[in-house]
Design a protein around this motif. Structure first.
Motif, PDB file in Angstrom:
ATOM      1  N   GLY A  69     -16.422  -2.982 -18.466  1.00  0.00           N
ATOM      2  CA  GLY A  69     -15.862  -1.650 -18.597  1.00  0.00           C
ATOM      3  C   GLY A  69     -14.490  -1.569 -17.955  1.00  0.00           C
ATOM      4  O   GLY A  69     -14.087  -2.445 -17.185  1.00  0.00           O
ATOM      5  N   PRO A  70     -13.716  -0.515 -18.254  1.00  0.00           N
ATOM      6  CA  PRO A  70     -12.380  -0.379 -17.669  1.00  0.00           C
ATOM      7  C   PRO A  70     -12.426  -0.310 -16.143  1.00  0.00           C
ATOM      8  O   PRO A  70     -13.319   0.308 -15.565  1.00  0.00           O
ATOM      9  CB  PRO A  70     -11.877   0.950 -18.255  1.00  0.00           C
ATOM     10  CG  PRO A  70     -12.725   1.207 -19.446  1.00  0.00           C
ATOM     11  CD  PRO A  70     -14.060   0.599 -19.150  1.00  0.00           C
ATOM     12  N   THR A  71     -11.476  -0.947 -15.495  1.00  0.00           N
ATOM     13  CA  THR A  71     -11.381  -0.926 -14.037  1.00  0.00           C
ATOM     14  C   THR A  71     -10.818   0.414 -13.572  1.00  0.00           C
ATOM     15  O   THR A  71      -9.751   0.832 -14.026  1.00  0.00           O
ATOM     16  CB  THR A  71     -10.482  -2.060 -13.537  1.00  0.00           C
ATOM     17  OG1 THR A  71     -11.042  -3.315 -13.932  1.00  0.00           O
ATOM     18  CG2 THR A  71     -10.331  -2.016 -12.020  1.00  0.00           C
ATOM     19  N   ILE A  72     -11.533   1.064 -12.660  1.00  0.00           N
ATOM     20  CA  ILE A  72     -11.038   2.299 -12.056  1.00  0.00           C
ATOM     21  C   ILE A  72     -10.302   1.927 -10.769  1.00  0.00           C
ATOM     22  O   ILE A  72     -10.844   1.235  -9.909  1.00  0.00           O
ATOM     23  CB  ILE A  72     -12.186   3.282 -11.758  1.00  0.00           C
ATOM     24  CG1 ILE A  72     -12.870   3.697 -13.064  1.00  0.00           C
ATOM     25  CG2 ILE A  72     -11.665   4.507 -11.010  1.00  0.00           C
ATOM     26  CD1 ILE A  72     -14.083   4.590 -12.858  1.00  0.00           C
ATOM     27  N   GLU A  73      -9.060   2.345 -10.664  1.00  0.00           N
ATOM     28  CA  GLU A  73      -8.251   2.107  -9.469  1.00  0.00           C
ATOM     29  C   GLU A  73      -8.247   3.387  -8.640  1.00  0.00           C
ATOM     30  O   GLU A  73      -7.886   4.455  -9.144  1.00  0.00           O
ATOM     31  CB  GLU A  73      -6.820   1.733  -9.853  1.00  0.00           C
ATOM     32  CG  GLU A  73      -6.725   0.444 -10.662  1.00  0.00           C
ATOM     33  CD  GLU A  73      -6.275  -0.730  -9.819  1.00  0.00           C
ATOM     34  OE1 GLU A  73      -6.114  -0.544  -8.599  1.00  0.00           O
ATOM     35  OE2 GLU A  73      -6.078  -1.817 -10.385  1.00  0.00           O
ATOM     36  N   ALA A  74      -8.652   3.293  -7.374  1.00  0.00           N
ATOM     37  CA  ALA A  74      -8.763   4.480  -6.526  1.00  0.00           C
ATOM     38  C   ALA A  74      -8.061   4.228  -5.191  1.00  0.00           C
ATOM     39  O   ALA A  74      -7.798   3.081  -4.809  1.00  0.00           O
ATOM     40  CB  ALA A  74     -10.230   4.833  -6.292  1.00  0.00           C
ATOM     41  N   ARG A  75      -7.758   5.329  -4.481  1.00  0.00           N
ATOM     42  CA  ARG A  75      -7.122   5.255  -3.172  1.00  0.00           C
ATOM     43  C   ARG A  75      -8.033   5.855  -2.121  1.00  0.00           C
ATOM     44  O   ARG A  75      -8.712   6.857  -2.354  1.00  0.00           O
ATOM     45  CB  ARG A  75      -5.794   6.023  -3.161  1.00  0.00           C
ATOM     46  CG  ARG A  75      -4.739   5.477  -4.078  1.00  0.00           C
ATOM     47  CD  ARG A  75      -4.138   4.170  -3.618  1.00  0.00           C
ATOM     48  NE  ARG A  75      -3.554   4.234  -2.285  1.00  0.00           N
ATOM     49  CZ  ARG A  75      -2.854   3.237  -1.747  1.00  0.00           C
ATOM     50  NH1 ARG A  75      -2.648   2.116  -2.434  1.00  0.00           N
ATOM     51  NH2 ARG A  75      -2.367   3.330  -0.517  1.00  0.00           N
ATOM     52  N   LYS A  76      -8.009   5.264  -0.937  1.00  0.00           N
ATOM     53  CA  LYS A  76      -8.811   5.757   0.171  1.00  0.00           C
ATOM     54  C   LYS A  76      -8.498   7.227   0.462  1.00  0.00           C
ATOM     55  O   LYS A  76      -7.333   7.638   0.477  1.00  0.00           O
ATOM     56  CB  LYS A  76      -8.554   4.911   1.418  1.00  0.00           C
ATOM     57  CG  LYS A  76      -9.355   5.364   2.635  1.00  0.00           C
ATOM     58  CD  LYS A  76      -9.051   4.533   3.863  1.00  0.00           C
ATOM     59  CE  LYS A  76      -9.843   5.070   5.054  1.00  0.00           C
ATOM     60  NZ  LYS A  76      -9.582   4.313   6.290  1.00  0.00           N
TER      61      LYS A  76
END
Length: 555
Positions: A69-76
């Motif tokens: 699945g698509p990679t979700i990029e998140a920030r702390k």
């Protein structure tokens, strides 16, 4: 496209003919109820995927129809909101066992997504009883919300999301429902690690195929296990005869002569891997399940049981023109074909100076100390047989539907001792927390089973590749594996389970209720050894009545 090979026969499948593909990156969707660039929608749907250039297209289930699945990029500390939209058919294309929990009286296709490794409120954790069907027409007893909220209040880490529906996890993940969730923070920004084209997530899974290229999954136990009076029936574990990386069978990757960062995940149902490079070059480990190590760690190999992750740097400098194979030295299920994973070909010209670095110091050391722990729990891993005579593995001698016996208090530190009396190791995953392995002690299994006496040998420290923060812990055969963890931030309903997916679906899973109020505990005294030397050996504390789980809220 004409089928030129037999996908069911690994002897017949050419290796290293498909290039490794980096997973696509999910894009946020505008929604007036959520901050800009914080809301995502991913559709769970059936699609056709080509695992190998010589295979016909294969039916899969994927997030947005993709494997992975698509990679979700998140920030702390910046919340992410994800709506996982079920657009799957009403019938499964893999064999469904109707005798398992909820399977007999629930819709055949159910899904719920768990963000593995996340510090998250329980209503967004992907609890297996929070399942739902297409259009949310039917929902499970713990279903609360359509949009999952991930506060990302934890250090940068390699997380992943996957299906976690009760009694269907093994089938839904095998069908393709898995993807990466990469959480980043300011510390990572300052480390000057390889990034962009030089940072590559790798999801490793074994799979088997039928002659027509469709996914093969057994409809019942395979030899040497005897037949059972249930069909389809769960098995004790499915092992594929090919290895895929990011949805390609035995791929290759062209690389430049420079440093690369690889985030490796074992997303297989049952198979473990012991990964090393064929040229005997060391791997530079910089992180484990829960984030960065305190110092970079040169290792010769790394073991990954299902759901474990490792964050590595491989330096291809001065290797121009060479081909290096990523090997699998696992001894539990050795095989000619499954002993190789993929190839790295140092064939690309260097596009510019490699200015990335391998920092000696990575993250501050913030260990948990055993003398601060409030409770030790002795938790046996045992075998039994279910009503159909099938082998069933259990945690704490209880089935999933039995009342919760693990009820940590908010802001408490606990030590869990996994006492493995079974003949195989188990990757134990605990939701919500990141913990550390204190060590392992061998014990007399027969004496424990027959007399109830836990007689142990000397402490063995964690292996060199498992010293960091983890949410999956290998419980070795004939050992007591001790793990320390801090229960913080959230209360409510969580679970712990074996991450061999067939075991998880067949009752090797138990509820956890994190409660607000303190309850009677065994306080460990400060004069006990603070270097993880005290032996396990305290029974579970009394279980208190948890607060109402239906109305739990958080701010």
């Amino acid at each position: 496209m004409e089928n030129r090979v037999n996908p069911s026969d690994p002897d017949n499948i050419p290796k290293f003919v498909d290039e490794l593909e980096k997973p696509s990156v999910a894009r946020p969707t505008c929604h007036r109820s959520y901050p800009k660039n914080s809301y995502y929608e991913l559709e769970l749907k059936q699609a056709m995927h080509r695992f190998h250039k010589d295979f016909p297209l294969t039916k899969i289930w994927g997030y947005d129809g993709l494997i992975p699945g698509p990679t979700i990029e998140a920030r702390k500390d910046k919340s992410t909101y994800v709506k996982f939209i079920n657009r799957l058919p009403s019938k499964h294309f893999l064999p469904v066992d109707r005798t398992l929990h909820t399977a007999s009286d629930s819709p055949e296709v159910r899904t719920v997504t768990h963000l593995h490794g996340a510090n998250v409120f329980w209503e967004s954790d992907g609890h297996p009883e929070s399942w739902y069907t297409r259009g949310f027409k039917y929902t499970g007893p713990k279903f609360r919300r359509k949009v999952h909220e991930y506060t990302n209040h934890q250090p940068a880490a390699t997380l992943w999301y996957h299906d976690h529906a009760m009694a269907l996890t093994r089938l839904n993940v095998y069908a393709g429902l898995a993807g990466y969730y990469l959480l980043r923070d300011h510390l990572e920004d300052r480390l000057n690690l390889p990034k962009g084209d030089y940072e590559i997530p790798m999801i490793i899974q074994d799979r088997s195929f039928n002659e027509d290229g469709s996914l093969f999954y057994p409809s019942g136990p395979q030899p040497p296990f005897p037949p059972v009076p249930v069909n389809p029936s769960i098995t004790v574990g499915h092992l594929g005869n090919t290895i895929t990386v990011n949805g390609k069978v035995w791929p290759y990757l062209n690389v430049e002569p420079r440093k690369y960062r690889f985030r490796m995940l074992n997303a297989s149902n049952r198979r473990g891997y012991v990964l090393r490079l064929s040229n005997s070059q060391q791997l530079i480990q910089i992180g484990t399940d829960g984030g960065f190590l305190s110092n970079s760690n040169p290792i010769d190999s790394v073991e990954l049981l299902p759901a474990e992750r490792t964050d590595l740097i491989i330096d291809f400098t001065n290797l121009q023109g060479q081909t290096i194979t990523l090997m699998n030295d696992d001894t539990e299920f050795p095989g000619e074909h499954t002993s190789v994973v993929m190839e790295f070909r140092v064939s690309l010209p260097l596009k510019g100076d490699d200015t990335s670095s391998i920092p000696e110091e990575l993250a501050p050391l913030m260990d948990l100390h055993t003398h601060h722990a409030h409770i030790k729990r002795d938790l046996p891993l045992t075998t039994t047989n279910d009503q159909y005579g099938r082998l069933m593995l259990m945690l704490n001698d209880r089935m999933y539907h039995d009342p919760a016996t693990e009820k940590p208090s908010l802001d408490s530190i606990e030590i869990w001792n996994f006492i493995n009396t079974t003949p195989i190791p188990h990757p134990i995953h605990i939701h919500l927390i990141q913990g550390k392995i204190i060590g392992r002690r061998p014990f007399d299994v027969d004496k424990y089973l027959n007399e109830g006496v836990l007689e142990m040998g000397p402490l063995e420290l964690p292996r060199d590749y498992e010293t960091g923060w983890k949410d999956v812990f290998k419980a070795d055969v004939g050992y007591v594996t001790s793990v320390i963890m801090h229960w913080k931030d959230f209360v409510g309903n969580y679970i712990w389970h074996c991450h061999f997916l067939e075991h998880e679906d067949h009752d090797m899973m138990r509820p956890i209720t994190v409660i607000k109020d303190a309850h009677p505990v065994q306080v460990l005294h400060a004069d006990e050894d603070d270097h993880h030397e005290e032996p396990p050996g305290t029974n579970n504390p009394p279980a208190d009545t948890p607060p109402s789980e239906e109305g739990e809220t958080h701010s």
